[in-house]
Every structure is written in structure tokens, then in C-alpha cells.
Motif scaffolding. Structure first.
Motif, mmCIF file in Angstrom:
data_model
loop_
_atom_site.group_PDB
_atom_site.id
_atom_site.type_symbol
_atom_site.label_atom_id
_atom_site.label_comp_id
_atom_site.label_asym_id
_atom_site.label_seq_id
_atom_site.Cartn_x
_atom_site.Cartn_y
_atom_site.Cartn_z
ATOM 1 N N VAL A 39 0.841 -1.204 0.000
ATOM 2 C CA VAL A 39 0.000 0.000 0.000
ATOM 3 C C VAL A 39 0.873 1.250 0.000
ATOM 4 O O VAL A 39 0.580 2.238 -0.688
ATOM 5 N N ALA A 40 1.971 1.197 0.751
ATOM 6 C CA ALA A 40 2.887 2.341 0.798
ATOM 7 C C ALA A 40 3.511 2.597 -0.568
ATOM 8 O O ALA A 40 3.678 3.751 -0.983
ATOM 9 N N GLU A 41 3.853 1.530 -1.273
ATOM 10 C CA GLU A 41 4.440 1.691 -2.604
ATOM 11 C C GLU A 41 3.425 2.258 -3.598
ATOM 12 O O GLU A 41 3.791 3.007 -4.501
ATOM 13 N N GLU A 42 2.161 1.889 -3.443
ATOM 14 C CA GLU A 42 1.130 2.497 -4.292
ATOM 15 C C GLU A 42 1.107 4.007 -4.069
ATOM 16 O O GLU A 42 1.025 4.792 -5.016
ATOM 17 N N ALA A 43 1.219 4.419 -2.809
ATOM 18 C CA ALA A 43 1.247 5.849 -2.484
ATOM 19 C C ALA A 43 2.503 6.508 -3.020
ATOM 20 O O ALA A 43 2.446 7.571 -3.664
ATOM 21 N N ALA A 44 3.654 5.906 -2.765
ATOM 22 C CA ALA A 44 4.930 6.493 -3.167
ATOM 23 C C ALA A 44 5.047 6.606 -4.683
ATOM 24 O O ALA A 44 5.452 7.653 -5.214
ATOM 25 N N ILE A 55 3.120 10.583 4.734
ATOM 26 C CA ILE A 55 2.103 9.539 4.588
ATOM 27 C C ILE A 55 2.483 8.411 5.541
ATOM 28 O O ILE A 55 3.576 7.847 5.444
ATOM 29 N N ALA A 56 1.598 8.108 6.480
ATOM 30 C CA ALA A 56 1.837 7.048 7.462
ATOM 31 C C ALA A 56 0.904 5.880 7.175
ATOM 32 O O ALA A 56 -0.318 6.021 7.241
ATOM 33 N N VAL A 79 -3.169 13.191 -2.793
ATOM 34 C CA VAL A 79 -3.337 14.349 -1.903
ATOM 35 C C VAL A 79 -1.979 14.873 -1.445
ATOM 36 O O VAL A 79 -1.761 16.087 -1.366
ATOM 37 N N ALA A 80 -1.053 13.965 -1.149
ATOM 38 C CA ALA A 80 0.284 14.394 -0.731
ATOM 39 C C ALA A 80 0.956 15.211 -1.828
ATOM 40 O O ALA A 80 1.660 16.186 -1.548
ATOM 41 N N ARG A 87 2.959 20.254 -3.932
ATOM 42 C CA ARG A 87 3.003 21.287 -4.982
ATOM 43 C C ARG A 87 2.749 22.667 -4.395
ATOM 44 O O ARG A 87 3.434 23.634 -4.746
ATOM 45 N N LEU A 88 1.774 22.761 -3.519
ATOM 46 C CA LEU A 88 1.474 24.050 -2.900
ATOM 47 C C LEU A 88 2.658 24.536 -2.066
ATOM 48 O O LEU A 88 3.034 25.711 -2.114
#
Length: 253
Positions: free
Chosen positions: A129-134, A172-173, A237-238, A243-244
Motif C-alpha cells: 500500500v505504501a508503494e502504491e502511495a509512493a 504519509i503514514a 493528496v500528498a 506542490r502548494l
């Protein structure tokens, strides 16, 4: 479709008015009958359309990838299977599949990796799941630092790696079981924490519900929680936060 490039080609005389008009008729979406591809999304939101692969008919998925790649659009697909990858690769040879994150992507444009986010996990079982996020964040141009297996069962592992969070715009945790990592991380950093509960755990974890409730009810400030196993949503979202933050720093220089 890159609208700016299309207009530039018309301006420079490399593309005729009639051909440009035909391409613009595909905006804001292209109707394939079974799917309506949103070519206009990057112009509206700054991100290309993303394909959720799970459950899609093979012939539909292949046509979606072929159509988007023919338009010169980088394609990110989530929750893909090996069989789907093999089918897509027959039509789009430069498609790449990662079996750990289950991301199936086509990247033809080099992206500058800007800013920084940290993706951390409670244990190694949370890494898919973390790799999907990263990898989602990296696909959209975010620089990612990975910090895996630093859960509360051995909190010293997190505390001895605090330098990894320096300069990060977001964390992201990712954690299953009781999901305590997100609250601990939020109590240690000065940036937003996106908590991702995973379905990792024994029976009473109720497929990630226990971690979800822990994260939603955390007393630590600055936590936002996404759905169970939703690494993609966290990475997206991260990237928006990054970007902001990166843009804000640049504008102050």
C-alpha cells in the motif's frame, strides 16, 4: 491531449486548422462507448486521468491504454494484475508493471521530482500500500523518501530516523493492526500527516477497520485519513500538498 502544444503547433504552422479542430472535438472527453476518457482533466486539475484496473474487462483496459498513449498522455493505472499487464503490453510495449504496488503505467515524459514527502510504514506487510502511495506521488512529479518498518512495536526505529523528515512537506503514514503510527508521527512533525489504514492484522482488526478508527480518533493534530488500503488517494493528496508548499517556497525567494 496537450492543449498548449496543440495551439503552439497551429501557431507555428505545423498543424492545420482543420486537424486541430478535429482534435479539439475530443474535449472535454472522448467517448469510447464503454468509457469516457477525460482528456481535459490535466488542464482542469493538473493531473492526468488515472485508471482503476481491477474488475475491468481486458479488452476495455487495453483499448483505454492504447487510446491514451496514442494521445501522448502518460497513463497511471492502479490495482492491476499480471494478466492485465501482459495484455496491455502487447498493444503498448513500453508499459511497465510493478507487482508489489500493482501499478501499471506508461511514462514517456520526464518529470522533475520536486519538493519532498515521506512515506513510512508500521511494518513490511504494509509496504504494498505504501508503494502504491509512493509511486503515485512520483508519477505526478513528487520527490519521495521511503521509511519502512518503523512501527510502534519498536518505536526506537522511528525515533532514530527523524532526520528523514527534514524538509518534508507532507508525511504519509501507512499502518495496519491498531494503526498507531500515524498519531505518533503527527506528534513529532510540523507538516500534515495523511494516515492510511491497511487491512493487515488478525481477526479483531476487522480488515483494517481497527486501524481506521484509531486514525480517525487520534488526538494528534494535523492528521487526515483516507480509506482502507487507499495508497493511491494518499499519494495524490500528498502531491497536491507538496506542490502548494514547493510553489510557496519558490515564490518567496
Amino acid at each position: 491531449m496537450d492543449v498548449r502544444e496543440l495551439l503552439r503547433q497551429v501557431q507555428e504552422g505545423r498543424l492545420g486548422i482543420e486537424e486541430a479542430e478535429a482534435q479539439l472535438k475530443k474535449l472535454p472527453y472522448e467517448d469510447l462507448g464503454f468509457a469516457k476518457l477525460d482528456h481535459h482533466r490535466k488542464l482542469r486539475q493538473g493531473f492526468e486521468e488515472v485508471i482503476y484496473c481491477s474488475g475491468k474487462a481486458r479488452e476495455h483496459l487495453v483499448r483505454i491504454y492504447r487510446t491514451l498513449s496514442e494521445e501522448g498522455i502518460d497513463v497511471l493505472g492502479t490495482r492491476a494484475e499480471e494478466e492485465q499487464y501482459r495484455a496491455v503490453r502487447e498493444e503498448v510495449p513500453d508499459a511497465v508493471f510493478d507487482p508489489l504496488s500493482r501499478i501499471l503505467k506508461v511514462e514517456r515524459h520526464r518529470k522533475e521530482q520536486v519538493g519532498k514527502i515521506v512515506v513510512c510504514t508500521g511494518g513490511t506487510a504494509d509496504v504494498p500500500v505504501a508503494e502504491e502511495a509512493a509511486q503515485t506521488a512520483e508519477f505526478f512529479g513528487t520527490s519521495v523518501k521511503r521509511l519502512y518498518d518503523v512501527g510502534v512495536a519498536g518505536i526506537h526505529r522511528l525515533l532514530s530516523n527523524m532526520e528523514a523528515f527534514e524538509g518534508a512537506n507532507c508525511v504519509i503514514a501507512v499502518a495496519g493492526m491498531e494503526g498507531a503510527l500515524a498519531g505518533v508521527a503527527a506528534g513529532l512533525v510540523d507538516v500534515p500527516v495523511i494516515a492510511v489504514p491497511t487491512s493487515v492484522g488478525y481477526g479483531a482488526s476487522f480488515g483494517g477497520l481497527s486501524a481506521l478508527l484509531t486514525m480517525v480518533n487520534s488526538c494528534a493534530n494535523g492528521i487526515t485519513v483516507v480509506n482502507i488500503d487507499n495508497g493511491y488517494g494518499a499519494g495524490y493528496v500528498a502531491t497536491q500538498i507538496n506542490r502548494l508548499a514547493a510553489g510557496g517556497r519558490e515564490s518567496r525567494r
